[in-house]
Write an enzyme that holds these catalytic residues in place. Structure first.
Site, PDB file in Angstrom:
ATOM      1  N   GLY A 153      -7.615  -4.888  -4.789  1.00 13.11           N
ATOM      2  CA  GLY A 153      -6.193  -4.774  -4.486  1.00 13.11           C
ATOM      3  C   GLY A 153      -5.323  -4.598  -5.731  1.00 13.11           C
ATOM      4  N   GLY A 199       6.528  -7.713 -14.830  1.00 16.60           N
ATOM      5  CA  GLY A 199       6.437  -8.693 -13.744  1.00 16.60           C
ATOM      6  C   GLY A 199       7.160  -9.978 -14.084  1.00 16.60           C
ATOM      7  N   THR A 250       6.366  -7.091  -0.122  1.00 19.71           N
ATOM      8  CA  THR A 250       5.640  -8.063  -0.935  1.00 19.71           C
ATOM      9  C   THR A 250       6.582  -8.876  -1.814  1.00 19.71           C
ATOM     10  OG1 THR A 250       3.795  -6.518  -0.981  1.00 19.71           O
ATOM     11  CG2 THR A 250       3.752  -8.313  -2.583  1.00 19.71           C
ATOM     12  N   LYS A 293       8.660   2.035 -17.434  1.00 24.25           N
ATOM     13  CA  LYS A 293       8.968   0.743 -18.054  1.00 24.25           C
ATOM     14  C   LYS A 293       9.347   0.879 -19.529  1.00 24.25           C
ATOM     15  CE  LYS A 293       5.871  -1.649 -14.843  1.00 24.25           C
ATOM     16  NZ  LYS A 293       4.453  -2.041 -14.642  1.00 24.25           N
ATOM     17  N   GLU A 329      -3.699   1.162  -6.083  1.00 25.72           N
ATOM     18  CA  GLU A 329      -3.343   1.762  -4.802  1.00 25.72           C
ATOM     19  C   GLU A 329      -4.396   2.810  -4.427  1.00 25.72           C
ATOM     20  OE1 GLU A 329       0.282   1.697  -3.719  1.00 25.72           O
ATOM     21  OE2 GLU A 329       0.962   0.419  -5.359  1.00 25.72           O
TER      22      GLU A 329
END
Lengths: 427, 427
Positions: B186, B133, B12, B204, B189
């Site tokens: 989505g 992200g 991805t 993180k 998971e």
């Protein structure tokens, strides 16, 4: 191994930088493996500088003399204004010193020539503190989002105006009352024009949009309108009836192959995170084609936050990160600036009308003539400047038609005061 | 002049990076004056890579072979996991290639050795995409706030958990219902353990606190507790009765000369800007001694935002900004990690009790025995797991005493289910 900086101007921000380098100097050295050393501090009041603990032999009153005499790697310009400050920066760049500045007015209007001079001399001109105080928004835009086509920027980048609007919104104060409170708290200057009329935000959005859109944007390219005409009633109606909060927003976006850059009171959805930015806080929403929406929030002014930003620039140069503006800025301005007449937006219109039947029809008739489609209309049965407030929101329309229609409406004898017009952004 | 990157792993995120470099490659070149060129892409499914438009001769199935054979300046590791990924990074570093990775699990547990290896080889190991992200939060912390002593970090850094909590809060869904919705969309998971149990956020915050506090923090140093036990009732009571929202918060702060790092459901004031961070959005609040509170907000996951972060690292290295972690991390860990027992916080306690007089007194008695001071208490007359919910908030108390008291209370015969405990942060 040390990195030597000369500081020109030791007012609020300059003193903050000296304090930061003194208090956190060891911490910075531990982090970057290099000492940042104050080579000199120049100020017209040398005693003040000495009182901060700077050794007398490092204190100058003549910046040019200091730059000439003292060996240093970078010069920090914190005088402000576009006179001496500009000459100091030019002198330092010509001597191949990196330059760090917080001077938004200077960069907004002389950015092109100053960055060109830096490039010619192979040094950096860094300016994190020029927008958003301590928020590392320049770095985010220039480096963090460097892979993105920037789609839009929305900034709450004037703390004074945001404090005033927050007071008006939360306490129902008038603009004048809120301004007075801001002045008492030291958040607004005696002459608040730069802040409340939107010029300070205009300098800042000019800088951000130059970085984002690869074309120099000067203050004169920014459509500016301040917050003086806004009333607590507008804020209340926006919230209660339409679900909007009101912010002095700086906006930059590419539309129809042109760049639109503007600063004005703006109604935005109350549930949007930008509506949660209150008081003297600043925030900048930047949207890129890959990253989507991002937002940067923090204190947009003040001695310590601004010093934090200046020092981050010093460290950047000290560790070898010399990227200051996109290269494409030196290749000519391809993107035209959009004329305000061509802005398309939904609008909020607040008329002050006599309390008689038929008023709404007369207003609606003129709007219709200009093909402006009304979304909602309401009339409040309260006394407002000797009349009643009639409020409308429109579907998207061109600013040109809105201005023409309002001009015509304001000439009706049932209209008592100039109409207040506010753009709406759905975000 | 071009900068050549090899990409290892074209799932991805890897595909996103290829797409970004393809779609925005010209834009990046115009900005930095240098072309970023894909030297090779290695993946176990070469057809997929070719279908993205990568020339066949640049596609490899063996990453090590690619690194050995192809000249490149940097290697981007996007395989994930701590097995092959680690060997790929080591191999690239030893060959003096800069490395860019999004691999939070790997960095959280092997950061010390990998960054040491990078340093020994004089190259960078960059990792913007490992936290938040597309939000440039690593850059903000490491560079933008480099002049600050970092006082605290509060992160909403797991989008899956935040989406679930937002659904529970806005629609009154149960944890299971909200998780199912997240899976359908989505956002979660099939096995959601890493996200909902807090381990992903723990990786993180380990990375962020290593950067902030000059000591390596590993996942095992993080106190972790997930969101499975939370019910819509807790969220409703928190909001309606106490004015709190509930977030899975990752927290790092220095208290009493020790570093406290934790991830758990946390009640925070509803009016705080962190409470406005909803759905899959992430945000990170970082407070420094000079800058004050700053916040960084955006999409914390997904192909395109993550690609944006990876590319910012590539560009950083391409333009010569090689600063990756504070030097002090290599000088030994001076700051001890605080034991969870010693955490001090206000607490929210929700007991499930039989609906009989005297229950409150019994609970209060045990809390009193442990010197825990009750701030507010309420009992709802509704059926809850066959009993009634009794809710209390406490004044600041040590986690050790809370745990002991709750253990004792849970043994009372009037208590029907294990008590739900949630820390409160006033921010």
């Amino acid at each position: 191994m040390s990195f030597r900086v000369g500081i020109v101007g030791c007012g609020t921000v300059g003193s903050g930088v000296v304090k930061l380098l003194t208090e956190n100097g060891k911490l910075i050295e531990r982090r970057i493996g290099k000492r940042v050393e104050i080579a000199f501090v120049s100020d017209l009041e040398p005693e003040k500088v000495v009182s901060l603990g700077v050794p007398k032999e490092k204190v100058y009153t003549d910046a040019f003399k200091a730059i000439e005499e003292v060996e240093c790697d970078a010069v920090v310009e914190l005088i402000g204004g576009t006179g001496v400050a500009k000459r100091v920066i030019e002198e330092a760049l010509k001597r191949k010193k990196h330059v760090i500045t917080a001077n938004k007015a200077l960069l907004a209007d002389y950015g092109r020539e100053l960055f060109t001079l830096a490039k010619e001399n192979g040094v950096s001109l860094k300016f994190e503190a020029s927008v958003g105080g301590g928020i590392p928004v320049i770095k985010a835009l220039r480096e963090g989002l460097v892979g993105n086509r920037i789609e839009r920027i929305y900034g709450i980048i004037n703390g004074t105006a945001n404090f005033i609007l927050t007071q008006m919104s939360q306490k129902g104060l008038s603009f004048e009352e809120a301004l007075k409170l801001a002045q008492e708290k030291g958040y607004a200057e005696a002459d608040p024009t730069l802040d409340v009329e939107g010029f300070d935000a205009a300098h800042k959005i000019a800088i951000l949009s130059s970085l984002a859109f690869c074309r120099w944007v000067k203050t004169e390219n920014v459509f500016v309108s301040g917050i003086r005409e806004l009333t607590p009633l507008d804020i209340e109606i926006a919230r209660e009836e339409f679900g909007y909060s009101v912010k002095l927003l700086a906006i930059a976006k590419e539309t129809d192959g042109a760049l639109e850059v503007r600063v004005h009171p703006t109604m935005i959805p109350e549930e949007h995170i930008l509506s949660s930015v209150n008081g003297v806080f600043n925030a900048c929403l930047i949207e890129g084609d890959f990253v989507g929406e991002t937002l940067y929030y923090g204190k947009g002014a003040g001695q310590k936050p601004t010093a934090s930003a200046v020092v981050s620039d010093i460290v950047d140069v000290a560790v070898g990160n010399e990227f200051c503006v996109p290269e494409c800025l030196f290749n000519g301005d391809k993107l035209p600036i959009k004329e305000p007449d061509r802005f398309v937006s939904s609008f909020y219109l607040r008329f002050t009308a006599v309390d008689k039947p038929g008023v709404l029809a007369k207003i609606a008739h003129i709007l219709g003539k200009y093909q402006i489609s009304i979304k909602m209309a309401l009339q409040k049965s309260i006394d407002f400047n000797g009349g009643v407030p009639v409020v409308m929101t429109t579907h998207p329309a061109r600013k040109r038609e809105i201005d023409l229609a309002v001009k015509e409406i304001d000439q009706l004898d049932v209209i008592l005061k100039p109409t207040f017009v506010c753009m709406i952004e759905e975000l």
